[in-house]
Design a protein around this motif. Structure first.
Motif: not given
Lengths: 153, 337
Positions: B150, B153-157, B160-161
């Motif tokens: 992405f 500055e895209y607000g993604g998460q 954990p892997t």
């Protein structure tokens, strides 16, 4: 010659992968998303009330609230702050209208390097585009259903 | 001369020497556990350029010049340069190295490129085709993000892997003769695909390739894990490391005492928030060239296996729901001939 004696089947390997892949810590992420998402909504409500107090009618106050939230999210994206909040908030910043603003502004910033037409212009909706397309399709379907129900009521 | 030992393994009988190496890193890499081992840390992720791609090219050029400077050589002394990176059409290398005037062989092995390029440089040196051959590769967090994932500055998460693409570059110069460290043998891996489709779990996609290459190398050279001080994989991260050790254990090969992974060494996983570890060509390249090879020159490490691993997918293959093929190449590097 290497014997594949211990080589697992794809199903087995998939199970092994699952075993070693940590899951998202939902007990932490869900409350965080709820709190930050909720906070954004509270800010929206405060804005709505303030605009109403300032003399806007209900519809205009709602519109002004959306515009303000979109502006703030776009500004925070430009200031490189939004993604740092979103890292913790997850869906809390994604679901409100702020997430939509961020998904348009971030590619616009990113692809400016490839020019205003083929970069910024063409790639601005690379994330939001599908949401708009299927949002419109869904609203058309909804409109048709609404029309037919209206005929019988 | 090189001698083919088996389907995969080549014995480099002249024992070419890695005469010098250098590593360049970004700010985050400088803050990591290996920060002090980099030759150059650039606080500015843009490396003074105006786009991320130019920054990566500049980083690669910087590391090549640094390696030449350390070896007291000029670019015209190089007979060949083997280089690659993660960008489409490998523009990190071709633009970074275009002014150097060295016969250029571009490679793509995803994150396995350091092992791939060093293997090729060593084979060329071993067979008298080069007095000096250079291997170089790089990766940049920002170019990789915008190409594979992405906008920054895209607000993604991240899951954990997921792994963190290193902003780093490494270069090594190989010569037919010298005082070591010597490249004794190389094992060219085969493409391995155990059906992983999650692009946020590269470690799991690449572990089967590392498993195959390590097992093959040990068999072909009739050695045990205990013969080595270190068995160093490229960027399997935490998930891939666990899987690799488990896969080998099923064949009764225990590498847990000797094994480490560049993706686990480069960052402090918790403090630097890189989830499952580092990744990218630059991760293994900078760890090998900046940290491991100098340690060998100091005599702190004597006999190692270096296995860089790559995930050979593209954004197109992923969008078409294809599984992710992995590759791994192995070099045995030793201070003893």
């Amino acid at each position: 010659m290497t014997q594949n004696s211990g080589q697992p089947s794809p199903q087995e390997y998939s199970k092994m992968t699952e075993k070693y892949s940590k899951n998202t810590k939902s007990y932490k992420t869900i409350p965080k998303a709820f709190l930050i998402g909720g906070l954004i909504c509270v800010i929206g409500q405060v804005l709505l009330n303030l605009y109403a107090m300032a003399g806007f009618d209900e519809e205009s106050a709602g519109m002004m609230t959306s515009i303000t939230l979109v502006f703030c999210a776009a500004l925070l994206t430009g200031l490189k702050v939004y993604d740092n909040i979103a890292k913790h908030a997850g869906a809390g910043t994604l679901v409100p209208i702020t997430g939509f603003a961020n998904s348009v502004v971030s590619p616009a910033l990113e692809f400016k390097a490839e020019g205003f037409v083929l970069g910024l212009g063409a790639k601005m909706f690379i994330i939001a585009g599908p949401v708009i397309v299927y949002g419109i399709v869904a609203s058309v379907v909804y409109g048709v259903i609404y029309y037919f129900i209206g005929l019988f009521l | 001369m090189s001698k083919k030992l088996s389907a995969n393994t080549i014995d480099l009988l002249n024992r070419p020497t890695i005469v010098q190496s250098a590593a360049v890193g970004g700010k985050k890499e400088g803050e990591g556990p290996l920060g002090s081992y980099f030759d150059i840390i650039n606080e500015d992720s843009l490396f003074g350029e105006d786009t991320w791609e130019k920054a990566e090219s500049t980083m690669q050029k910087t590391v090549v010049n640094k390696a030449l400077e350390k070896a007291n050589l000029k670019s015209t002394d190089m007979d060949f340069i083997f280089a690659g990176d993660l960008l489409n059409q490998c523009i990190g290398s071709s633009y970074g190295l275009r002014d150097l005037d060295i016969p250029f062989i571009g490679l793509y092995g995803a994150c396995s490129t350091m092992a791939e390029s060093l293997t090729m440089a060593s084979i060329f040196a071993d067979n008298g085709l080069a007095n000096y051959a250079m291997a170089v590769t790089s990766s940049h967090f920002c170019t990789a993000e915008r190409q594979f994932r992405f906008p920054l500055e895209y607000g993604g998460q991240r899951t954990p892997t997921a792994q963190w693409t290193a902003t780093a570059s490494g270069a090594a110069i190989v010569a037919p003769n010298g005082d070591g460290p010597f490249v004794k043998s190389v094992t060219i891996g085969k493409i391995r695909d155990f059906g992983i489709t999650d692009v946020n779990n590269m470690g799991a996609a690449m572990a089967p390739a590392a498993y195959y290459t390590i097992k093959t190398h040990l068999e072909d050279t009739a050695t045990q894990p205990s013969d080595y001080d270190l068995i160093l994989t490229g960027d399997l991260g935490q998930v891939g490391t666990d899987l690799l050790i488990d896969l080998l254990m099923r064949d009764n090969i225990d590498i847990s005492k000797q094994h480490n992974d560049c993706g686990l060494l480069l960052y402090d996983l918790e403090k630097q928030d890189v989830h499952a570890g580092g990744s990218g060509c630059g991760c293994s390249a900078s760890t090998l060239c900046g940290y491991i090879l100098p340690k060998m020159r100091q005599g702190k490490l004597n006999n190692i296996l270096f296995i860089a691993t790559g995930a050979l997918m593209s954004t197109t293959s992923v969008q078409q729901n294809q599984s992710i093929p992995g590759i791994a190449h192995c070099l045995n590097i030793s201070t003893q001939r």
